[in-house]
Design an enzyme around this catalytic site. Sequence first.
Site, mmCIF file in Angstrom:
data_model
loop_
_atom_site.group_PDB
_atom_site.id
_atom_site.type_symbol
_atom_site.label_atom_id
_atom_site.label_comp_id
_atom_site.label_asym_id
_atom_site.label_seq_id
_atom_site.Cartn_x
_atom_site.Cartn_y
_atom_site.Cartn_z
ATOM 1 N N ASP A 37 2.280 2.618 2.627
ATOM 2 C CA ASP A 37 2.234 3.378 4.007
ATOM 3 C C ASP A 37 3.664 3.302 4.597
ATOM 4 O OD1 ASP A 37 -0.557 4.167 3.564
ATOM 5 O OD2 ASP A 37 -0.935 2.841 5.168
ATOM 6 N N CYS A 74 0.970 -1.299 -0.087
ATOM 7 C CA CYS A 74 0.080 0.067 0.102
ATOM 8 C C CYS A 74 1.051 1.190 0.030
ATOM 9 C CB CYS A 74 -0.858 0.004 1.180
ATOM 10 S SG CYS A 74 -0.150 -0.112 2.879
ATOM 11 N N CYS A 86 -2.830 5.323 6.489
ATOM 12 C CA CYS A 86 -4.462 5.467 6.531
ATOM 13 C C CYS A 86 -4.616 5.560 7.824
ATOM 14 C CB CYS A 86 -4.556 4.081 5.950
ATOM 15 S SG CYS A 86 -4.413 2.715 6.932
ATOM 16 N N CYS A 133 -2.366 -3.108 8.844
ATOM 17 C CA CYS A 133 -2.069 -1.736 9.334
ATOM 18 C C CYS A 133 -1.463 -1.551 10.829
ATOM 19 C CB CYS A 133 -3.036 -0.660 9.427
ATOM 20 S SG CYS A 133 -3.926 -0.612 7.950
HETATM 21 FE FE1 FES Z 1 -1.948 -0.472 4.357
HETATM 22 FE FE2 FES Z 1 -2.944 1.052 6.138
HETATM 23 S S1 FES Z 1 -3.746 0.721 4.130
HETATM 24 S S2 FES Z 1 -1.047 0.112 6.078
#
Ligand code: FES
Length: 151
Positions: free
Chosen positions: A39, A37, A62, A106
């Site tokens: 992040d 993602c 996120c 996450c």
């Molecule tokens: Fe992948 Fe939050 S969307 S860490």
Amino acid sequence: MARLEYSKKVLEHFTNPRNVGEMKDADSVGTVGNPVCGDMMELSIKVTDDRIADIRFRTFGCASAIATTSMLTEIVKGKTLKEAEELKWDDVVSNLDGLPPVKVHCSLLAVEGLKIALYNYYKKRGIDRPDLAPKETEAEHVHSDEGPSCV
Ligand code: FES
């Protein structure tokens, strides 16, 4: 696309995150990124008498990444290094009254960031802790378990 349902605690930590920011005099910093993602997470710790005296985080992530890291900082502040090492992603998630399954990864990013900060802390002192070393594929692995969605 299904709507994600967040607990009140997740929403509260997302809108009012604790311990956010840079720590100028940190004893150690851990950074970790999720290759799927994108992040990014940075956790800084100040250690006094083998306890986490202070902790700060910055993230490019996120809502769940923000909420889980905020909760993690509250859990480990004041804990011994050993207690902090033992923290698991599901401890953080249960303290937040859960996360939607596709967002569980996450919480792993937050815990991995803490472990890397601890790893770097020990490394600076000449102590090798391979059990705390960065795990390249763990966050990606959880993504694949939960499905391809990362929104
Ligand atoms: Fe992948 Fe939050 S969307 S860490």
